[in-house]
Design an enzyme around this catalytic site. Structure first.
Site, PDB file in Angstrom:
ATOM      1  N   GLY A 152      -4.253 -10.317  -5.196  1.00 34.17           N
ATOM      2  CA  GLY A 152      -3.495  -9.084  -5.047  1.00 34.17           C
ATOM      3  C   GLY A 152      -4.093  -8.196  -3.986  1.00 34.17           C
ATOM      4  O   GLY A 152      -5.233  -8.388  -3.549  1.00 34.17           O
TER       5      GLY A 152
ATOM      6  N   LYS B   7      -7.404  -5.757 -10.016  1.00 36.55           N
ATOM      7  CA  LYS B   7      -7.936  -7.079 -10.379  1.00 36.55           C
ATOM      8  C   LYS B   7      -9.251  -6.954 -11.140  1.00 36.55           C
ATOM      9  O   LYS B   7      -9.439  -7.592 -12.186  1.00 36.55           O
ATOM     10  CB  LYS B   7      -8.140  -7.912  -9.100  1.00 36.55           C
ATOM     11  CG  LYS B   7      -6.869  -8.114  -8.294  1.00 36.55           C
ATOM     12  CD  LYS B   7      -7.101  -8.994  -7.089  1.00 36.55           C
ATOM     13  CE  LYS B   7      -8.009  -8.316  -6.077  1.00 36.55           C
ATOM     14  NZ  LYS B   7      -7.416  -7.097  -5.510  1.00 36.55           N
TER      15      LYS B   7
ATOM     16  N   GLU C 216      10.209  16.878  14.506  1.00 32.37           N
ATOM     17  CA  GLU C 216      10.420  16.566  13.086  1.00 32.37           C
ATOM     18  C   GLU C 216      11.866  16.804  12.684  1.00 32.37           C
ATOM     19  O   GLU C 216      12.407  16.064  11.847  1.00 32.37           O
ATOM     20  CB  GLU C 216       9.475  17.401  12.215  1.00 32.37           C
ATOM     21  CG  GLU C 216       8.000  17.236  12.543  1.00 32.37           C
ATOM     22  CD  GLU C 216       7.530  15.795  12.485  1.00 32.37           C
ATOM     23  OE1 GLU C 216       8.153  14.987  11.754  1.00 32.37           O
ATOM     24  OE2 GLU C 216       6.549  15.451  13.175  1.00 32.37           O
TER      25      GLU C 216
END
Length: 638
Positions: free
Chosen positions: A227, A233, A450
């Protein structure tokens, strides 16, 4: 995914052999005694070499004159010290001579008559040898200190026990059982239900092997967890250790790799020997790619020490007896570079994919990390999960922690929705940089940039909704538009990629429309556009000219894989077609963005001017400015 808040107390022995290494207090006491011995040796030397009394020393000339005048009754010579006794009973005279010269020759050279020397009583005795002893001690002292230093280094390298220097090849794996076992359980892990189920079966196999053996099932020898970084994990391994009622050995792949060839293989053998003695048990190897990389890959061949260690792991895993109940759990985020022999059945029988959580999984992870924290009633974790697509468990844990820090900084007693929203932006873009002062021209450029992104993204059909627009600097960004995906998507169509490219180019197009020239503010947008357009052509087969072909065969890295350099699997003619297609796709997206902004130029000015006044716009304010509300159907283009 939760923190381990109930760890047992560490071993606090003061004998220097605990897990924390030698006790600093004991080491400081040892060096204190060594320093005291050195001072005593030097002090003793000067003490024993001091004359017996403090009478004043005279020169040999005066002694020669007294001998010539007949005032001396006798002379005593002890090494280089000369004591002269006078006939009149005065205090004896003391002087020194060269240790290698005779006193008679010295007096004769100073003019003393020979008849006086013949009648002069001289008593010669050997000098005390105490100074020679101490000279030898001083000479041997540096060698003794070097010997003590090497003993100290060997004790440090040896770990613990009486024969520490001989334990360099012993395993560094930590055995966890009873009180040492982590308190994390599967209930503390969220967002990885399939992975939890696979690991829960392993734990059940170790607890009740008879139930599986009755059906002829054998225990899996290895489970490989794969992963992205931060997906949990290692936390899943802690949960296995907390759930299993068997000993649990935890180690890291880097613990086996040393500069001395053969040490890693020796540690592997020792770890498996310990595991066999404690079977049934579990061995966990974190970051196994540190030792399990493909053998012989890269320029210059492989690493002998790492390859010997990997060979020993392969032999130990394949050499288990069928009745030995030992399971190996390994974790890595680079399964592509692991050796094929490590992944075959009989070694790692199962591959558990710990993927990025979906929206439901993110909400469950947020609830796990929100335990024990005072949350305000207005906090909606489902909304926060919807605003954090792509985040893994580590990111969400950091998000909750940043919100708690913000609430404490603002002297609040609970975490509100404002802190949660602010923490999302801090995790994604970094803290706000209010100290960065921009002139009015730069602020206008950023505002129109933006606003161009936002209007194109909101106008096109296949782009994410605009959640927030800001021209407040965060991290390296001078401003940004935060998208709000309606749902998590695994697959994307060609139309979605084309609209995404147009949205990324909206900022640069707005600058050209308003200021007649672009700025450097679109550098990151252009990088993303070029990379995405090339992927569409070479990897996703979204070009009519190239067709449904994949020309990019993964990454070529001479230090990771087998290639010694970049090798294109297509001709120069195809490469020219690829370049033309990438350019066409980018120009088409550029033209669509320009058409949208020219059509809605009045909205571009309105949004930009409002940003210059307020600096931040949320979704409701933005929709009000462009002339429609969320309840109304949103305009589309194309």
């Amino acid at each position: 995914m939760a923190d381990n808040r109930n760890q047992p107390p560490q071993n606090n022995r003061n004998d220097g052999s605990g897990p924390g290494g030698p006790n600093p207090n004991m080491l400081s006491r040892s060096w204190f005694w060594i320093l005291l011995i050195v001072i005593a040796l030097f002090g003793s030397r000067f003490l024993f070499q001091r004359p017996a009394d403090t009478s004043e020393m005279v020169g040999l000339n005066e002694v020669a004159q007294r001998v010539t005048a007949g005032d001396v009754s006798d002379i005593k010579v002890q090494g280089e010290l000369v004591t002269v006794t006078l006939k009149n009973g005065d205090e004896p005279l003391r002087t020194r001579k060269e240790d290698s010269e005779s006193l008679l020759k010295t007096l004769k050279s100073l003019g003393v008559p020979e008849d006086k020397l013949e009648t002069l009583p001289i008593e010669v005795s050997s000098a005390p040898n105490s100074s020679a002893i101490f000279d030898w001690l001083i000479m041997l002292l540096p060698m003794a200190l070097i010997f003590i230093f090497f003993i100290f280094i060997m004790r440090q390298a040896g770990g613990g026990g009486p024969n520490r220097a001989m334990q360099f090849g012993r395993s560094r794996a930590r055995k966890m059982e009873a009180a040492d076992r982590p308190t994390v359980t599967f209930e503390d892990v969220a967002g990885s239900e399939e992975a939890k189920q696979e690991l829960a079966e392993v734990v059940e196999f170790l607890r009740e092997p008879e139930k599986f053996a009755a059906l002829g099932a054998r225990i899996p020898k290895g489970v490989l967890m794969v992963g992205a970084p931060g997906t949990g994990k290692t936390l899943l391994a802690k949960a296995v250790a907390g759930e299993a009622g068997v000993p649990f050995f935890s180690s890291s792949g880097s613990e086996f790799v040393e500069m001395f060839v053969g040490v890693g293989a020796s540690r592997v053998r020792d770890m498996f020997d310990q595991a066999k003695k404690n079977a049934p048990c579990i061995i966990f190897i974190d970051e196994i790619d540190a030792v399990g990389r493909h053998r012989g890959a890269g320029m210059g061949g492989g690493n002998d020490e790492r390859e010997q260690t990997l060979n020993q792991i392969l032999v130990e895993m394949d050499g288990f007896a069928s009745e030995t109940n030992i399971v190996i759990i390994a974790a890595t985020n680079r399964p592509d570079i692991l050796d094929p022999a490590l992944l075959r059945p009989g070694r790692f029988d199962r591959k558990v994919v710990v993927d990025r959580p979906d929206r439901k999984g993110r909400e469950a992870i947020l609830r796990v990390h929100a335990r024990g924290k005072p949350m305000s009633p207005d906090v909606d974790l489902d909304e926060i999960a919807g605003q954090t697509p792509g985040m893994v468990g580590a990111d969400l844990e950091n998000l909750i922690n940043e919100a708690a820090i913000l609430a404490a900084r603002r002297n609040k007693r609970s975490i509100s929705m404002d802190e949660m929203r602010e923490s999302i932006e801090r995790v994604m873009a970094g803290p706000a940089r209010h100290s960065r002062v921009l002139d009015e021209r730069d602020r206008r450029t950023i505002a129109y940039h933006e606003a161009g992104h936002a209007i194109v993204m909101e106008t096109l059909r296949h782009t994410d909704m605009v959640n927030k627009i800001t021209i407040v600097s965060r991290g390296q960004a001078l401003g940004y538009v935060m998208p709000l995906p309606e749902e998590d998507r695994t697959l994307k169509s060609k139309a979605e990629y084309e609209d995404e490219l147009a949205g990324l180019l909206g900022g640069r197009v707005a600058e050209e429309i308003i200021f007649d020239e672009p700025s450097t503010g679109a550098a990151n947008d252009l990088e993303r556009v070029t990379k995405l357009a090339k992927l569409m052509v070479t990897s996703f087969g979204m070009s009519d000219v190239i067709g449904p072909m994949q020309l990019q065969q993964g990454e070529s890295n001479p230090f990771m894989g087998m290639d010694l350099g970049e090798q294109r699997p297509y001709s120069e003619d195809v490469a020219r077609k690829v370049d033309r297609e990438v350019r066409r796709i980018v120009e088409d997206a550029y033209g669509r963005a320009r058409e949208v902004l020219i059509t809605h130029r009045d909205k571009l000015h309105l949004v930009a001017q409002t940003l210059l006044e307020q600096e931040v716009l949320d979704r409701e304010e933005f929709l009000t400015l462009i002339g429609h509300t969320p309840a109304e159907p949103e305009p589309t283009f194309g």
